[in-house]
Design a protein around this motif. Structure first.
Motif, PDB file in Angstrom:
ATOM      1  N   ARG A  20      46.990  50.998  33.707  1.00 16.14           N
ATOM      2  CA  ARG A  20      45.861  50.592  34.534  1.00 16.14           C
ATOM      3  C   ARG A  20      44.804  51.676  34.586  1.00 16.14           C
ATOM      4  N   ALA A  54      33.227  49.780  35.627  1.00 19.30           N
ATOM      5  CA  ALA A  54      34.461  50.335  36.145  1.00 19.30           C
ATOM      6  C   ALA A  54      34.760  49.925  37.562  1.00 19.30           C
ATOM      7  N   SER A  95      44.112  50.392  44.218  1.00 22.86           N
ATOM      8  CA  SER A  95      45.162  49.850  43.369  1.00 22.86           C
ATOM      9  C   SER A  95      45.140  50.528  42.017  1.00 22.86           C
ATOM     10  N   SER A 108      41.573  55.582  42.380  1.00 15.67           N
ATOM     11  CA  SER A 108      40.254  55.995  42.825  1.00 15.67           C
ATOM     12  C   SER A 108      40.032  55.410  44.209  1.00 15.67           C
ATOM     13  N   MET A 159      38.732  52.060  41.633  1.00 16.59           N
ATOM     14  CA  MET A 159      37.556  52.421  40.880  1.00 16.59           C
ATOM     15  C   MET A 159      36.454  52.713  41.855  1.00 16.59           C
ATOM     16  N   VAL A 196      33.243  42.863  48.685  1.00 16.77           N
ATOM     17  CA  VAL A 196      33.090  42.520  47.266  1.00 16.77           C
ATOM     18  C   VAL A 196      34.128  43.268  46.426  1.00 16.77           C
ATOM     19  N   ASP A 197      34.308  44.531  46.731  1.00 25.02           N
ATOM     20  CA  ASP A 197      35.284  45.327  45.980  1.00 25.02           C
ATOM     21  C   ASP A 197      36.690  44.731  46.130  1.00 25.02           C
ATOM     22  N   PRO A 207      38.561  43.764  39.387  1.00 26.01           N
ATOM     23  CA  PRO A 207      39.667  43.441  38.480  1.00 26.01           C
ATOM     24  C   PRO A 207      40.744  44.531  38.468  1.00 26.01           C
ATOM     25  N   TYR A 208      40.507  45.587  39.203  1.00 33.44           N
ATOM     26  CA  TYR A 208      41.468  46.699  39.236  1.00 33.44           C
ATOM     27  C   TYR A 208      42.408  46.614  40.425  1.00 33.44           C
ATOM     28  N   ARG A 209      42.238  45.570  41.219  1.00 37.99           N
ATOM     29  CA  ARG A 209      43.130  45.381  42.357  1.00 37.99           C
ATOM     30  C   ARG A 209      44.041  44.190  42.072  1.00 37.99           C
ATOM     31  N   ASP A 210      45.315  44.423  42.196  1.00 40.30           N
ATOM     32  CA  ASP A 210      46.282  43.365  41.888  1.00 40.30           C
ATOM     33  C   ASP A 210      46.099  42.139  42.775  1.00 40.30           C
ATOM     34  N   ASP A 238      37.100  39.464  33.656  1.00 37.99           N
ATOM     35  CA  ASP A 238      36.485  40.591  34.349  1.00 37.99           C
ATOM     36  C   ASP A 238      34.970  40.352  34.429  1.00 37.99           C
TER      37      ASP A 238
END
Lengths: 167, 246
Positions: free
Chosen positions: A3, A13, A43, A47, B1, B30-31, B36-39, B87
């Protein structure tokens, strides 16, 4: 780990984690200090740090305020402004300005990431570049910068909080 | 991120504190919802098929619709699957910043500039009679600006390889785009402006002709050898120094 790698190579990003408020009005800046919102859990990528308002109180999580000081050895009329530590996906970033007559005369990086190959590349390239931008932007009366990306992120957060306070 | 979002709100008599807090809450929402980096985000779960669109935040349908329009308009150079999985960040980031600026506007702020990781939405002007000035970082000369764009009620987005290396994939070839060192698009609102900048950068040399067909948008590009080109209407935004002689 996968990840994290995805995070580094991805085109975009992700979104917000660090927040910096710049205001021309000190009273407003103070009012925003309480709105520095911690980002909550992150997650995978490790970061997602927190932001802080631009007032000196550093009241939000992750913000350590920033300090102005008279460093020994500085010429008369110069003082330092030390920015908040900004946690980026690459690690903590902190910068310090030397200010004279409301002008930035020097920018130093107090902390920058240096853990991985990527981090080293970023440290060697992005930071000197941004330091140049800082000095140039002041002369060009720039309000904002387009083209910088997000490692710069932590740097900008720290720089802007320092600039807001010191300039 | 993480990305930095910076709010520049000059001298607003109404006081921006409540509106700023709302804009910040919006960005964090929104984050949480679209990263897409959060499960556990809607985007991740929609992408892996575990959450139907009808159970996602309604904004996701809006985003999908907008992405489809941008993809069609860019001939497929904009995609919601840049890395092979779902994404939509290439649209969501600019959209989120644009909306954050709109929150301040709705609260009564006449002038503000919101910068999210180098993508900028300016509303109003910096002070009476003075346009917002946005420096475009020079991709080949670290520490200097290529030029400054100035305007009122406009958005600026730059795509390039300078800081992170070649990372924008041409979806038609699957390989990184390398024709341009950087490409800046100026337009009315950031969501589309940012997505067009990403797509046009992936187009490379062909972007010039395509950009000239886009009404309401202007662009400036620098090639890896340091030459530059711009769309015919771009000089209207260029503040000193304006020389494209790089």
């Amino acid at each position: 780990m996968r990840r994290a790698i995805l995070a580094v190579v991805s085109t975009i990003a992700g979104l917000v984690a660090l927040l910096s408020f710049k205001s021309h009005v000190p009273a407003i800046a103070a009012a925003t200090s309480g709105t520095g919102v911690s980002s909550g859990g992150t997650s995978g990528s490790g970061s997602g740090s927190s932001g802080t308002g631009s007032s000196g109180s550093g009241s939000s999580s992750g913000g350590q305020g920033f300090t102005t000081g008279q460093q020994t050895g500085l010429p008369a009329g110069e003082h330092t402004v030390t920015g908040n530590v900004a946690d980026t996906m690459y690690g903590p970033v902190q910068i310090q300005l030397v200010v004279k007559d409301n002008k930035i005369v020097k920018v130093s990086v107090l902390q920058q990431p240096k853990n991985t190959v990527n981090d080293i590349q970023i440290g060697q390239f992005a930071f000197p570049r941004l330091i140049g931008e800082t000095l140039t932007a002041q002369n060009a009366k720039i309000d904002s910068v387009s083209g910088a990306t997000y490692t710069s992120g932590g740097y900008i957060a720290s720089l802007q909080s320092a600039v807001d306070k010191g300039i | 991120m993480g990305t930095v979002v910076s709010f520049d709100v000059p001298d607003w008599a109404g006081g921006p504190d409540g509106a700023l807090a709302e804009a910040v809450r919006w960005l964090h929402w929104v984050d949480a919802t679209f990263s897409p980096y959060r499960d556990d985000s809607d985007v991740t779960r929609f992408g892996d098929g575990s959450l139907p669109l009808s159970d996602c935040a309604p904004e996701l349908a809006e985003i999908l619709s907008a992405c489809a329009a941008v993809s069609a308009r860019t001939g497929g150079y904009f995609t919601t699957t840049p890395g092979g999985r779902f994404d939509p960040s290439g649209y969501v980031k600019g959209w989120a910043i644009e909306r954050a600026a709109a929150i301040l506007t709705a609260a009564g702020s006449p002038n503000h500039c919101v910068n999210g990781g180098g993508d900028v939405q300016c509303v109003g002007e910096r002070e009476p009679g003075q346009p917002w000035r946005v420096g475009i970082a020079h991709p080949l000369r670290p520490g200097s600006f290529a030029l400054v764009v100035a305007g009122r009620d406009f958005a600026v987005a730059t795509s390039g390889s300078a800081e992170r290396g070649p990372h924008i994939i041409d979806p038609h070839t699957g390989t990184p785009a390398t024709d341009l060192a950087s490409l800046t698009v100026v337009g009315p609102t950031l969501a589309e402006t940012d997505a067009y900048a990403t797509a046009a950068y992936a187009m490379g040399t062909a972007a010039r002709d395509w950009l000239e067909t886009l009404e309401g948008y202007e662009a400036f590009a620098i090639t890896p050898t340091g030459s530059a080109w711009q769309t015919p209407g771009f000089p209207a935004y260029a503040a000193a120094p304006t020389s494209p002689a790089l």
